[in-house]
Design a protein around this motif. Structure first.
Motif, short mmCIF file in Angstrom:
data_model
loop_
_atom_site.label_atom_id
_atom_site.label_comp_id
_atom_site.label_asym_id
_atom_site.label_seq_id
_atom_site.Cartn_x
_atom_site.Cartn_y
_atom_site.Cartn_z
N LEU A 176 -11.21 49.19 8.61
CA LEU A 176 -11.59 50.84 8.08
C LEU A 176 -12.91 51.83 8.99
O LEU A 176 -13.71 53.46 8.47
N LYS A 177 -13.67 50.92 9.89
CA LYS A 177 -14.25 50.92 10.98
C LYS A 177 -13.86 51.76 11.72
O LYS A 177 -14.88 52.65 12.19
N LEU A 178 -12.66 52.28 12.16
CA LEU A 178 -11.69 52.82 12.61
C LEU A 178 -11.94 54.56 12.29
O LEU A 178 -11.45 55.25 12.78
N LEU A 179 -12.37 54.61 10.91
CA LEU A 179 -12.54 55.91 10.12
C LEU A 179 -12.67 56.72 10.91
O LEU A 179 -12.94 58.32 11.13
N ASP A 180 -14.49 56.72 11.45
CA ASP A 180 -15.37 56.72 11.99
C ASP A 180 -15.00 57.51 13.63
O ASP A 180 -15.93 58.20 14.08
N GLN A 181 -13.69 57.04 14.18
CA GLN A 181 -13.56 57.39 14.96
C GLN A 181 -12.48 58.61 14.99
O GLN A 181 -10.98 59.14 14.46
N PRO A 182 -12.79 59.96 15.21
CA PRO A 182 -12.09 60.96 15.04
C PRO A 182 -10.71 60.63 15.88
O PRO A 182 -10.11 61.82 15.56
N ASP A 183 -10.38 60.33 16.88
CA ASP A 183 -9.30 61.15 17.63
C ASP A 183 -8.04 59.84 16.86
O ASP A 183 -7.23 59.63 17.31
N VAL A 184 -8.41 58.98 16.22
CA VAL A 184 -7.43 57.91 15.79
C VAL A 184 -7.33 58.56 14.51
O VAL A 184 -7.31 58.98 13.36
N ILE A 185 -6.05 58.62 13.80
CA ILE A 185 -5.03 58.37 12.90
C ILE A 185 -4.48 57.65 11.78
O ILE A 185 -4.48 56.40 12.84
N SER A 186 -5.50 56.96 10.97
CA SER A 186 -5.78 56.50 10.66
C SER A 186 -4.93 55.94 9.55
O SER A 186 -4.75 56.93 7.98
N PHE A 187 -3.57 55.44 9.07
CA PHE A 187 -2.83 54.92 7.84
C PHE A 187 -3.70 53.49 7.21
O PHE A 187 -3.20 52.60 6.52
N ALA A 188 -4.29 52.90 7.91
CA ALA A 188 -4.21 52.18 7.36
C ALA A 188 -5.76 51.41 5.86
O ALA A 188 -5.05 50.91 4.85
N GLY A 189 -6.87 51.91 5.74
CA GLY A 189 -7.35 52.16 4.48
C GLY A 189 -6.84 52.58 2.98
O GLY A 189 -5.99 53.97 3.04
N GLY A 190 -6.58 52.25 1.93
CA GLY A 190 -6.27 52.16 0.96
C GLY A 190 -7.00 53.28 0.26
O GLY A 190 -7.48 52.84 -1.45
N ILE A 191 -7.49 54.08 -0.14
CA ILE A 191 -8.65 54.96 -0.09
C ILE A 191 -7.86 56.76 -0.86
O ILE A 191 -6.94 56.82 0.21
N PRO A 192 -9.06 57.29 -1.73
CA PRO A 192 -7.90 58.54 -2.39
C PRO A 192 -8.95 59.04 -1.10
O PRO A 192 -9.75 58.94 0.34
N ASP A 193 -8.70 60.70 -0.96
CA ASP A 193 -8.51 61.77 -0.58
C ASP A 193 -10.01 61.85 -0.90
O ASP A 193 -10.15 62.74 -1.85
#
Length: 404
Positions: free
Chosen positions: A23-40
């Motif tokens: 989830l720490k990757l979500l702070d990196q704007p250039d990474v497209i994350s399919f990792a966290g099971g989180i709502p929009d």
């Protein structure tokens, strides 16, 4: 002084969550994350929560919302949930409901309630890694849950006895499971109950995603099937764990348990010893928002998430190389991918982050024995449709390079 020498032996079974780290990757704007099971977060009912919080903090209500409260939970919320469970085929009263700090706390308490060292927990292979983490602290052994009952109950019991314990429960998420997205059929749910009767164990039904169905016929919860058969909720062995995290807000940490009163009574004691009660302010806000249009809000979520699921499945069809397989869920938040044998999802993640700035969760984390290393989980609820298109295209390139 070696501080870790004072830690209890069971702490050696506890592992850091791969998803929490990712989830720490979500702070990196250039990474497209399919990792966290989180709502929009764009779909959170924020305006309704602002109104609900203002009401809960009004002069009239602040003496309740900011004060200590009962361990069972805020009565209006428990009453609303009893009505909700009745709609799902589980007629019950507020006495059958306990409010928890997310359904994750419920899993922790249920592990503490039922598991002694070397007892057996039957789980899916793979299963929700948060459940593995919650149960692991109580030193069980894990065995495969077989929804179709192909393995004799006597053999399961014999293996548990040989390990020095008993089979205590089956744990499963029957609707759009995390991580696979798979839904159990009516026959499979009935077989889970039949197996639990033969083993004389409990059933923990994790219903975190039940409200997020996009197509297909609804299937009754396992607790509903058992109650229909037995006619008395206090005689049912199924424990239903629900959550508002996937529908209204994960940050408020509101979940619940619906079960026989003897189970609820014991969980209340654990709640009292654990954190006294879930934050009353949060409970009041959720009760307000749920009563003000829960069904309308979940319909909105389903429309948005269905479009994203469809977009991901179409992108996978277009960009994945031969030899890669994936599930086609009827709801929930996840697609489960199986890579050719010999490939490792963790190695693929390293390459995907390095070469294409795309993230997912390697599948090995969802197995009690770290099996299934040639699998991975993709989330489609958080990224938008453009990110899904681009991210799956990037993942396809990574896979082709790894398979060449």
């Amino acid at each position: 002084m070696q501080i870790d020498s004072f830690f209890a032996a069971r702490n050696s079974r506890m592992k850091a969550s791969e998803i929490r780290e990712l989830l720490k990757l979500l702070d990196q704007p250039d990474v497209i994350s399919f990792a966290g099971g989180i709502p929009d977060p764009a779909l959170f009912p924020a305006e309704k929560f602002r109104d609900a919080m203002a009401d809960a903090l009004s002069d009239q209500n602040q003496g309740l919302s900011l004060q200590y409260s009962t361990s069972e939970g805020y009565p209006p919320l428990r009453e609303w949930l009893a009505q909700r469970m009745t709609q799902l085929g589980v007629p019950c009263g507020a006495d059958n409901i306990l409010i928890t700090s997310g359904s994750q706390q419920a899993l922790d308490y249920l592990g503490k309630l039922f598991l002694s060292p070397n007892d057996t927990a039957l789980v899916g292979w793979p299963t929700y890694l948060g459940a593995l983490g919650a149960f692991n602290a109580y030193e069980p052994r894990f065995d495969r849950l077989d929804p179709m009952g192909n393995r004799a109950a006597a053999d399961v019991q014999a293996d548990a006895a040989a390990a020095g314990g008993k089979v205590k429960f089956s744990y499963l998420s029957p609707d759009f499971a995390n991580p696979t997205g798979i839904t159990l059929s009516l026959q499979e749910r009935q077989q889970v109950l039949a197996q639990a009767e033969a083993l004389d164990c409990m059933v923990i039904e994790d219903a975190a995603y039940q409200s997020l169905r996009y197509e297909g016929e609804e299937i009754p919860p396992i607790l509903s099937l058992e109650l229909t058969e037995k006619g008395d909720l206090d005689q049912c062995r199924t424990i239903y764990c629900g959550s508002f995290s996937k529908t209204l807000s994960p940050g408020l940490r509101i979940g619940w348990v619906c079960a026989a009163r003897p189970v609820i009574d014991q969980l209340v004691l654990l709640k009292q010893a654990g954190d006294l009660h879930t934050a009353t302010l949060n409970q009041m806000a959720v009760a307000h928002v749920a009563a003000d249009g829960f069904e309308d809000h979940t319909r909105l979520l389903c429309a948005h998430y269905k479009a994203r699921r469809d977009r991901m499945l179409a992108a996978l069809d277009q960009h994945m190389p031969k030899g890669v397989e994936w599930t086609r869920p009827e709801g929930g938040m996840f697609v489960w991918m199986t890579l050719p044998k010999g490939m490792d999802g963790a190695d693929l993640l390293a390459a995907a982050l390095r070469d294409e700035k795309v993230a997912f969760v390697p599948g090995g984390a969802f197995y009690p024995d770290d099996d299934g290393r040639n699998t991975l989980r993709l989330n489609f609820s958080s990224p938008n449709q453009a990110q899904i298109d681009e991210g799956i295209k990037r993942l396809g390139r990574v896979l082709r390079a790894a398979m060449s």
